[in-house]
Design a protein around this motif. Sequence first.
Motif, PDB file in Angstrom:
ATOM      1  N   ASN A   1       0.886  -1.168   0.000  1.00 35.14           N
ATOM      2  CA  ASN A   1       0.000   0.000   0.000  1.00 35.14           C
ATOM      3  C   ASN A   1       0.918   1.210   0.000  1.00 35.14           C
ATOM      4  O   ASN A   1       1.415   1.635   1.038  1.00 35.14           O
ATOM      5  CB  ASN A   1      -0.919  -0.007   1.228  1.00 35.14           C
TER       6      ASN A   1
ATOM      7  N   SER B   1      -0.227   7.614  -0.803  1.00 32.83           N
ATOM      8  CA  SER B   1      -1.278   8.059  -1.714  1.00 32.83           C
ATOM      9  C   SER B   1      -2.032   9.210  -1.069  1.00 32.83           C
ATOM     10  O   SER B   1      -1.718   9.633   0.037  1.00 32.83           O
ATOM     11  CB  SER B   1      -2.231   6.877  -1.982  1.00 32.83           C
TER      12      SER B   1
ATOM     13  N   GLU C   1      -6.492   2.760   0.380  1.00 30.07           N
ATOM     14  CA  GLU C   1      -7.200   1.738  -0.397  1.00 30.07           C
ATOM     15  C   GLU C   1      -7.797   0.743   0.587  1.00 30.07           C
ATOM     16  O   GLU C   1      -7.080   0.212   1.429  1.00 30.07           O
ATOM     17  CB  GLU C   1      -6.248   1.015  -1.348  1.00 30.07           C
TER      18      GLU C   1
ATOM     19  N   HIS D   1      -6.276  -5.074  -3.918  1.00 32.43           N
ATOM     20  CA  HIS D   1      -6.222  -4.375  -5.194  1.00 32.43           C
ATOM     21  C   HIS D   1      -4.859  -4.559  -5.860  1.00 32.43           C
ATOM     22  O   HIS D   1      -3.899  -4.980  -5.221  1.00 32.43           O
ATOM     23  CB  HIS D   1      -6.501  -2.876  -4.998  1.00 32.43           C
TER      24      HIS D   1
ATOM     25  N   GLY E   1      -5.816  -4.484   1.049  1.00 30.98           N
ATOM     26  CA  GLY E   1      -6.058  -3.080   1.324  1.00 30.98           C
ATOM     27  C   GLY E   1      -5.985  -2.800   2.818  1.00 30.98           C
ATOM     28  O   GLY E   1      -5.915  -3.712   3.651  1.00 30.98           O
TER      29      GLY E   1
END
Length: 117
Positions: A12, A15, A19, A23, A53
């Motif tokens: 992950n 960002s 999320e 994914h 996630g």
Amino acid sequence: LGLGHDGHIGFNEPSDHFENETHCVDLTETTIQANKRFFDSEKDVPKQAYTMGIKNIMAAKKILLVATGSAKADALYKSLYGPITPNVPASILQLHPDVTVVADEEALSIIREKGLL
């Protein structure tokens, strides 16, 4: 979970949002470089990965976070003591009720310098 140098967990990557579900993610160049040691050739290093996630990770009953080396010191400090932000995905673990951190002296260096350990 291994802690990435930028605070990522389970691929992950940093960002502007967390999320939630499993994914596919495009790996950053620094993550690709960090993982090339596991492959015979740099061209064999995956450029994408499937990952759990944050919602999936936070549903775990217990989390073990592992950090080694001085390159992880800033990420470990931000993950445990910084603001909770998707820019440091591991920071969400501050909200989990049962996290165990395993880290070497180098990874703990900033936390120790700040007198938090």
